[in-house]
Scaffold this motif. Structure first.
Motif, PDB file in Angstrom:
ATOM      1  N   THR A 167       1.908 -55.833  29.753  1.00 21.76           N
ATOM      2  CA  THR A 167       3.137 -55.380  29.767  1.00 21.76           C
ATOM      3  C   THR A 167       2.818 -53.736  29.673  1.00 21.76           C
ATOM      4  OG1 THR A 167       3.383 -56.998  27.735  1.00 21.76           O
ATOM      5  CG2 THR A 167       4.953 -54.948  27.660  1.00 21.76           C
ATOM      6  N   THR A 188       4.719 -51.421  29.838  1.00 23.04           N
ATOM      7  CA  THR A 188       5.222 -50.308  28.547  1.00 23.04           C
ATOM      8  C   THR A 188       4.272 -50.245  27.513  1.00 23.04           C
ATOM      9  OG1 THR A 188       6.663 -51.912  27.677  1.00 23.04           O
ATOM     10  CG2 THR A 188       7.605 -50.163  29.330  1.00 23.04           C
ATOM     11  N   ASP A 189       3.079 -51.099  27.241  1.00 21.71           N
ATOM     12  CA  ASP A 189       2.185 -50.634  26.345  1.00 21.71           C
ATOM     13  C   ASP A 189       1.033 -49.805  26.712  1.00 21.71           C
ATOM     14  OD1 ASP A 189       1.997 -54.244  25.293  1.00 21.71           O
ATOM     15  OD2 ASP A 189       3.166 -52.782  24.604  1.00 21.71           O
ATOM     16  N   ARG A 241       3.754 -43.881  27.465  1.00 20.68           N
ATOM     17  CA  ARG A 241       4.402 -45.096  27.721  1.00 20.68           C
ATOM     18  C   ARG A 241       5.907 -45.049  28.248  1.00 20.68           C
ATOM     19  NH1 ARG A 241       3.541 -49.145  22.975  1.00 20.68           N
ATOM     20  NH2 ARG A 241       5.069 -47.465  22.098  1.00 20.68           N
ATOM     21  N   GLY A 242       6.540 -44.358  27.367  1.00 21.52           N
ATOM     22  CA  GLY A 242       8.126 -44.128  27.845  1.00 21.52           C
ATOM     23  C   GLY A 242       8.595 -43.217  28.850  1.00 21.52           C
ATOM     24  N   ARG A 282       7.146 -42.658  36.194  1.00 24.95           N
ATOM     25  CA  ARG A 282       6.762 -43.971  36.315  1.00 24.95           C
ATOM     26  C   ARG A 282       8.181 -44.628  36.183  1.00 24.95           C
ATOM     27  NH1 ARG A 282       3.363 -45.157  30.991  1.00 24.95           N
ATOM     28  NH2 ARG A 282       3.968 -47.434  31.450  1.00 24.95           N
ATOM     29  N   ASN A 316       9.409 -48.137  34.712  1.00 28.59           N
ATOM     30  CA  ASN A 316       9.026 -49.249  34.082  1.00 28.59           C
ATOM     31  C   ASN A 316       9.464 -50.482  34.366  1.00 28.59           C
ATOM     32  OD1 ASN A 316       7.069 -47.628  32.203  1.00 28.59           O
ATOM     33  ND2 ASN A 316       8.759 -47.306  30.927  1.00 28.59           N
ATOM     34  N   SER A 368       6.856 -51.565  36.906  1.00 30.33           N
ATOM     35  CA  SER A 368       5.444 -51.596  36.596  1.00 30.33           C
ATOM     36  C   SER A 368       4.833 -50.760  37.302  1.00 30.33           C
ATOM     37  CB  SER A 368       4.913 -53.141  36.653  1.00 30.33           C
ATOM     38  OG  SER A 368       5.667 -53.730  35.834  1.00 30.33           O
TER      39      SER A 368
END
Length: 125
Positions: free
Chosen positions: A27, A29-30, A52-53, A71, A73, A76
């Protein structure tokens, strides 16, 4: 988690480059994501990292003002844009992922859990 970096190559001094790293198997966003580099005979060093965010970033002093990390998300993917490249930027660039439950930015290489295979950036005329 598998990380696949791309975008390296031969660039003239003063030029720019955009690196990408696609993550799979987890995942996205982890993970806090980082870009590191290692030049011949030198230790691996942080270039930039992003939370992450995507709200927090950290940059090495040696590249501050010339580098942007971002990034997507949904895709990915983490990106690294480098401007005004110098011969000292020549290195293998690695993306890395650090599993974290916080929104903090990880700057230490040994804290990262997964590493990509690296992409070579050569700055030369």
């Amino acid at each position: 988690v598998q990380l696949q970096a791309s975008g390296g190559g031969l660039v003239q001094p003063g030029g720019g480059l955009s690196l990408s790293c696609i993550a799979s198997g987890g995942t996205f966003t982890d993970y806090c994501m980082g870009w590191f580099r290692q030049a011949p005979g030198k230790e691996r060093e942080l270039v930039a990292a992003i939370s992450r965010g995507g709200t927090r970033t950290s940059y090495a002093d040696s590249v501050k003002g010339r580098v942007s990390i971002s990034r997507d998300n949904a895709k990915s993917t983490v990106y690294l844009q480098i401007r005004n490249l110098k011969p000292d930027d020549t290195a293998v660039y690695y993306c890395a992922a650090d599993y974290t439950v916080t929104g903090a930015v990880t700057t230490l290489a040994h804290a990262y859990d997964y590493w990509g295979q690296g992409t070579l950036v050569t700055v030369s005329s």
